[in-house]
Design an enzyme around this catalytic site. Structure first.
Site, PDB file in Angstrom:
ATOM      1  CB  SER A 167      -0.865  -0.085   1.361  1.00  0.00           C
ATOM      2  OG  SER A 167      -0.135   0.314   2.340  1.00  0.00           O
ATOM      3  CE  LYS A 168      -0.804   8.124   0.596  1.00  0.00           C
ATOM      4  NZ  LYS A 168       0.365   8.611   1.075  1.00  0.00           N
ATOM      5  NE  ARG A 169      -2.416   3.582   5.652  1.00  0.00           N
ATOM      6  CZ  ARG A 169      -3.056   2.263   5.800  1.00  0.00           C
ATOM      7  NH1 ARG A 169      -2.475   1.333   6.356  1.00  0.00           N
ATOM      8  NH2 ARG A 169      -4.164   2.309   5.040  1.00  0.00           N
ATOM      9  CG  ASP A 210       3.613   7.282   2.595  1.00  0.00           C
ATOM     10  OD1 ASP A 210       4.374   7.580   1.653  1.00  0.00           O
ATOM     11  OD2 ASP A 210       2.439   7.519   2.869  1.00  0.00           O
ATOM     12  CE1 TYR A 251      -0.670   6.035  -4.846  1.00  0.00           C
ATOM     13  CE2 TYR A 251      -0.207   8.410  -4.189  1.00  0.00           C
ATOM     14  CZ  TYR A 251      -0.928   7.213  -4.169  1.00  0.00           C
ATOM     15  OH  TYR A 251      -2.080   7.105  -3.057  1.00  0.00           O
TER      16      TYR A 251
END
Ligand code: GLU
Length: 504
Positions: free
Chosen positions: A261-263, A266, A273
């Site tokens: 996931s994007k999380r 991060d 992305y």
């Protein structure tokens, strides 16, 4: 096969940044279309107006442009099957929902959001389905007359799919083989919402039919929706027209636990992305592969290998090679682990392979962001060529080449302190005094001249190399030091040494 033409589509909902898994879906669609002389379509699935994010569609198209994976039909170029935004096709879907009601495969449901909420609070795992629909307010439970009245009075309603009782639904997936679903495990999905908009399930099937889609490549996360789609195909258009399905393996976190996931990105410090995405509501920017310094060639190559290989062990592929070698049979079922170090390895390989002129403009933009100005394009490209072996990301050129354009602002004294003597300083001064005798300003001649000067002072040239590097670039990095001097030119080399001698 029902379709003689290959027509495939990427059907994103414009809700934010484009996840690398989305780009991989684009890539596999694209490769398949190109390989079969087919057509690749972009369809924007924006029927859920509560999730609509301004700018997201244009951003998706920019990402595809950057990757070199542009669709043949879509909202940006039009085409014979438009419009390609579902919000502009709103009037198309309703009649199909009504047709299903007439056929007895769907029904009106009048339950208000409050009623549904109350039901959920009484029964936390409540599902509107085969087992519960008989207890709800819908056209299956209410008398026909009352249903007519409610409709005439304009009472809000949705149209729900009526999942069949106790039925096995089967389909052939090009990657997974035979897949079965039990009809009672699936809820009665809403097909048409109270605002008159279709849901994803209805719109995707209607549009795949109307746009004559032959194959659906999409992420595995859509597999649980497939039984609904199978039934819709059967009821509305007949199974003979149905596209062939290929559900692509999930892209997993580096530790293999769960979908990336994007999380996760991060947290672990890597992009997820394709390109930088700025949320228009919060103003928050999430970094993308492009801005992190990836080449599109490397990004695409890396994505192709997330869940596919050609069986030969080859890892570096151009897009044309991928088009030639791609095959559905070699797509794995198991999830593909994302490894950022490996992604950087792909980028390094591509930086080495491509001529520096190919990415110089992009690197120049990065230099601009770092306030490093380039006045001579030709020597800029030459310099990038010289240092590219050392760069994994385009942003690495700032450290590996930035010093050619900016004299050092500090010197790594600690590295040379122990060996630095007044005699050495004198030797550099003497060397500078003889600079004009170096006739051709080339690495070998410069080296030869330093060696000659060192010998007259009883010093070894090799002991002078590190101090020279520190004087020219400030630290212990960069390509061979005499090549640096050659590219800096005589005047700049002299100035940097003179300046450093005042500080060391
Ligand atoms: N709109 C869906 C998405 O956002 C498309 C899924 C499909 O390809 O059917 O990914």
């Amino acid at each position: 096969m029902a379709h003689s033409q290959v027509r495939v589509r990427f059907a994103p909902s414009p809700t934010g940044g484009l996840h690398l898994g989305g780009v991989r879906t684009v890539l596999f669609n694209y490769l398949f279309a190109r390989q079969h002389g087919g057509t690749f379509i972009l369809r924007i699935e924006d029927t859920d107006q509560t999730r609509y994010v301004p700018g997201a569609e244009a951003y998706i198209i920019q990402c595809l442009e950057w990757c070199g994976l542009l669709p043949d039909e879509g909202p940006h170029v039009g085409g014979p099957f438009g419009p390609y935004r579902q919000s502009e096709r709103k009037n198309i879907y309703r009649r199909y929902a009504l047709q299903l009601v007439e056929q007895g495969h769907a029904y009106y449901a009048f339950d208000t959001p409050e009623e549904l909420e109350q039901r959920r609070s009484q029964q936390p795992n409540f599902q509107y389905d085969v087992h519960t629909r008989g207890q709800m307010r819908n056209s299956l439970t209410l008398p026909a007359k009352q249903v007519q009245e409610l409709l005439q009075q304009g009472h809000p309603y949705v149209i729900r799919m009526k999942m069949p009782e106790n039925t096995m639904l089967r389909m052939h997936d090009l990657i997974r083989g035979e897949v079965e679903f039990h009809s009672e495990q699936v809820d009665d999905k809403v097909l048409l919402k109270a605002d008159g908009m279709p849901t994803y399930h209805l719109a995707v099937v209607v549009d795949d039919y109307l746009m004559q889609i032959s194959h659906v490549f999409r992420g595995e996360e859509w597999l649980p929706s497939t039984p609904v789609h199978l039934l819709l195909w059967e009821y509305l258009f007949g199974k003979a027209h149905m596209p062939q399905w290929a559900h692509l393996p999930l892209i997993l976190r580096p530790d293999g636990h769960g979908k990336l996931s994007k999380r996760d990105g991060d947290k672990l410090g890597f992009p997820v992305y394709a390109m930088d995405w700025t949320d228009p509501f919060t103003g928050e920017t999430t970094h993308g592969f492009r801005e992190m310094g990836f080449l599109p060639e490397a990004f695409v190559n890396m994505l192709a290998l997330l869940g596919w290989n050609d069986g030969s062990g080859q890892e570096i592929f151009t897009l044309d090679e991928l088009i030639a070698r791609f095959s559905i049979e070699r797509i794995h079922k198991a999830g593909a682990r994302f490894d950022f170090e490996k992604a950087k390895w792909f980028n390094h390989e591509w930086i080495k392979r491509l001529p520096a002129s190919h990415f110089a403009t992009e690197v120049k933009k990065i230099f601009d962001r770092h306030h490093i100005s380039i006045d001579d394009e030709k020597s800029f490209v030459q310099i990038l060529e010289l240092v590219k072996e050392r760069c994994h990301l385009l942003t690495d050129f700032v450290t590996q080449a930035g010093f050619f354009f900016q004299p050092p602002t500090s010197y790594d004294r600690a590295t040379i302190e122990k060996k630095w003597t007044p005699q050495m300083k004198a030797c550099f001064e003497q060397w500078l005094a003889g600079f004009d005798d170096i006739k051709t300003w080339e690495a070998a001649a410069i080296e030869h001249s330093l060696q000659a000067t060192a010998e007259t002072q009883g010093l070894k040239k090799n002991d002078m190399l590190l101090p020279l590097r520190i004087m020219l670039v400030g630290g212990k990095f960069g390509p061979p030091v005499f090549q640096i001097a050659e590219l800096l030119g005589k005047m700049q080399t002299r100035q940097r040494i003179e300046r450093a001698l005042q500080h060391l």
